[in-house]
Design an enzyme around this catalytic site. Sequence first.
Site, PDB file in Angstrom:
ATOM      1  N   TRP A 295       0.953  -1.272   0.095  1.00  0.00           N
ATOM      2  CA  TRP A 295      -0.037  -0.101   0.067  1.00  0.00           C
ATOM      3  C   TRP A 295       1.102   1.243  -0.006  1.00  0.00           C
ATOM      4  O   TRP A 295       0.614   2.284  -0.671  1.00  0.00           O
ATOM      5  CB  TRP A 295      -0.803   0.031   1.176  1.00  0.00           C
ATOM      6  CG  TRP A 295      -1.789   1.181   1.502  1.00  0.00           C
ATOM      7  CD1 TRP A 295      -2.909   1.417   0.900  1.00  0.00           C
ATOM      8  CD2 TRP A 295      -1.213   2.444   2.039  1.00  0.00           C
ATOM      9  NE1 TRP A 295      -3.377   2.850   1.273  1.00  0.00           N
ATOM     10  CE2 TRP A 295      -2.310   3.454   1.936  1.00  0.00           C
ATOM     11  CE3 TRP A 295      -0.188   2.920   2.756  1.00  0.00           C
ATOM     12  CZ2 TRP A 295      -2.442   4.732   2.341  1.00  0.00           C
ATOM     13  CZ3 TRP A 295      -0.275   4.328   3.323  1.00  0.00           C
ATOM     14  CH2 TRP A 295      -1.332   5.078   3.200  1.00  0.00           C
ATOM     15  N   HIS A 296       2.096   1.223   0.776  1.00  0.00           N
ATOM     16  CA  HIS A 296       2.965   2.392   0.722  1.00  0.00           C
ATOM     17  C   HIS A 296       3.515   2.754  -0.419  1.00  0.00           C
ATOM     18  O   HIS A 296       3.921   3.788  -0.670  1.00  0.00           O
ATOM     19  CB  HIS A 296       3.806   1.927   1.900  1.00  0.00           C
ATOM     20  CG  HIS A 296       3.246   2.335   3.263  1.00  0.00           C
ATOM     21  ND1 HIS A 296       2.767   1.089   3.980  1.00  0.00           N
ATOM     22  CD2 HIS A 296       3.428   3.265   4.071  1.00  0.00           C
ATOM     23  CE1 HIS A 296       2.413   1.810   5.050  1.00  0.00           C
ATOM     24  NE2 HIS A 296       2.723   3.005   5.288  1.00  0.00           N
ATOM     25  N   GLY A 297       3.875   1.800  -1.097  1.00  0.00           N
ATOM     26  CA  GLY A 297       4.348   1.943  -2.723  1.00  0.00           C
ATOM     27  C   GLY A 297       4.473   0.933  -3.452  1.00  0.00           C
ATOM     28  O   GLY A 297       4.897  -0.277  -3.078  1.00  0.00           O
ATOM     29  N   PHE A 441       2.105   8.292  -1.532  1.00  0.00           N
ATOM     30  CA  PHE A 441       1.297   7.050  -1.418  1.00  0.00           C
ATOM     31  C   PHE A 441      -0.115   7.107  -2.064  1.00  0.00           C
ATOM     32  O   PHE A 441      -0.706   8.022  -1.960  1.00  0.00           O
ATOM     33  CB  PHE A 441       1.478   6.688  -0.123  1.00  0.00           C
ATOM     34  CG  PHE A 441       2.872   6.518   0.212  1.00  0.00           C
ATOM     35  CD1 PHE A 441       4.013   6.043  -0.581  1.00  0.00           C
ATOM     36  CD2 PHE A 441       3.205   6.700   1.654  1.00  0.00           C
ATOM     37  CE1 PHE A 441       5.030   5.860  -0.241  1.00  0.00           C
ATOM     38  CE2 PHE A 441       4.657   6.633   1.956  1.00  0.00           C
ATOM     39  CZ  PHE A 441       5.578   6.196   1.020  1.00  0.00           C
TER      40      PHE A 441
END
Lengths: 441, 325
Positions: A295-297, A441
């Site tokens: 999800w963060h990257g 993000f």
Amino acid sequence: MLLVASYLFYGAWDARFLLLIALSTVVDFLVAQRITAASEKKIAKRWCTLSIAVNLGLLGVFKYYDFFVESFAGLLSSLFGYETNLLSLGIVLPVGISFYTFQTLSYTIDVYRGHTKPARDLLDFALYVSYFPQLVAGPIERSHRLLPQIVEPRKNREGDFAAGLYLVIAGLFAKVVVADNMAFVCNGIFAAPADQIGGIDRLVGIYAFAFQIYGDFYGYSSIARGISRWMGIDLMANFHMPYFARSPSDFWNRWHISLSSWLRDYLYIPLGGNRGSKLFTYRNLMLTMLLGGLWHGAGWTFVLWGLYQGLLLCAYRPFESRIRLSKPSIIRRLIGTFVFFNLVCLGWLFFRAESIAQVGIFLREIFTNFHPTVLTAYGLKMLLFFAGPFLLFEIWLSRRNELLALTKVRWGWRAAAYTYAVYMLLIYQPLRSSEFIYFQF
Amino acid sequence: MNSSISSFRGSEWKVLVAVALAVVALEIASRMMAPSLDSDRTHIHAFPELIGEMKNADHPRVLAYGNSLLKFGLDEDLLAEELTEATAALCHVTKITPVGTAVRDWNYLYETYFTRTDTHPEVVVIGFVAHHLPDDGELKMRRLARHFCSSANLWNCLREETADFDTRVVGALSHLSAIYGDQYELQWGSVHWFVPEYTQEVRKINRWLDDQDARAVRTKAKTAKSPPQEAPPKTYRQLAHLIAQFKEHGVRAYFVPMPQPEIWKLDPAMVETVNQGGATMVDARAIAGMTKEDFSDGYHLGKSGTKKFTRFLAKVLAAELGDQE
């Protein structure tokens, strides 16, 4: 008016992506109506699935498509020497897409579960999705908290101005003074030629990143909360002194709380949570954290970070309840906090590194090259100068066990604290400015 | 917003007033400290005095105008002495050489300190190397707005020099506030007490970050599908404006490409701009007898180089002044 302001705010960055947010809004608004109107659970489920598909589809195309295509091409090339020309679209990542997608997803799932009522007014719902203070970097609000505050007329509440002022000043201090100055140290160490720095320098660079990312993200959330308080809207606290955690679950109850609770409620528990064998629980933990990392990257270092967080949770799990219930002496608590802080920092290395190779170099050097340099002294003093007072303030907050404790002391103390913060903000702006990390993000 | 009013009526206004008073006190302190922040600020704050002295001095008055190249590369006493001897007229040399400046700064500085006080030298000598004269030089907005602009030309500066709203705000704030305009110097001065390694390590990190940026640009260029584009030709709008200012006030301008350890190339477009404006180019890139040992740091002239350059310049200027008479 807030809706117009929110759309102007988002459109100022790139007006084309207003269509995307509008699409997500309309789809989820209509789907929620259909879910409520559905005569059978099966039909409601179909509508809910449609909402999930649309939202994750948008996220998949705009955030992950290029990553997966390039990774797949890389895999083919390294395994079989087969060079492919897969279509990489070079898509620009819409700011905040991960945040508002998760926010709208939680809405339709909550409507499906019967935890929240569908919004009656499309404009109210549109504001829930696009509310500008938290649109681009959270906190990821739940509909049952934010929607009623949008729908109901806002009340004249005692303490909102003071709380808002505190949150905005604290947020600005955390971002401009702590995060951006730490960014300079950290970016320098991560950009340094390999032969010019030692292992301790690299460790200092990771510590600097720990305070950069905390100040950066906490700063944004705090400013968003402060502005909202001035407008009579109460956003959730996204952080609760995370570096005082002594275990992974304690950490995730303190760090990016809106995401960790989202992952718990919409991923970990639906996967089965801890309602099965130990192995089953570990699997769920690993899956949740892996997806949390992703999800963060869209990058392998984020996957590695998620994997590491999952492993930490699994490794600590047998001792979690003992840690939570124990009341150790101050010394033992300090040691526990320090040890876990270093484990968190190890995770930050995966998060910050530009490649897996760089992770390897940092780890090798940290454990084999113990020679301090002038840069070590500089980095440590910069940490003390910029992050030290912030940490001391958090120790004070922790002892008061109250995040808004400063708004409750005599006004003279508050004025002194704000004067110090404003002085630091005016004089110690960073040498190079940095964007909010979580904007990507 | 109504929700905030009640708590504002409580004690928060006292907090805000106290913070505002503290900021005012800080601004006053910053203004008082400004002339002693560093040698460059000391020099900048001495401009009115230096220009006042020039106004009352004997003719011909020579202004050495530029940056650290002339600051360290020209001995004004020696130049005055040599010119006086050669021309038999008492010459006065004034040096206005704030470090790290370029043509943009020189334009506004001249308007602010010379044109506004109607004080002009007979001769101005501008020392430079290649990157000081083109329009694409680095914009140092804080110092430009704070120290080289007046309220009369500030708006023009903000409008002409940048299209970026943030930079315009930075310029306006810097002009109004010493805390803001001299922020970096205040920061450097105070952090040094706590972090003595500050200057050295910041320079090092800046170098690493610049190298990283350059690598990223090269990589991007390599992977780009379109062929690399040639850099656009340099423009010299600022230079033309500076020459026009000198011309308007009857100041004879001499542009001096400064000596460097390696001979550097002059841009023909720059030479043309100088010639078209009616200024004179005095090529000092290769002075007879000057060696690498005449430079202190590979860029600025050292003691011996300063003497050689000053004597060279005195000789050229003496001939020019003689011709004019």
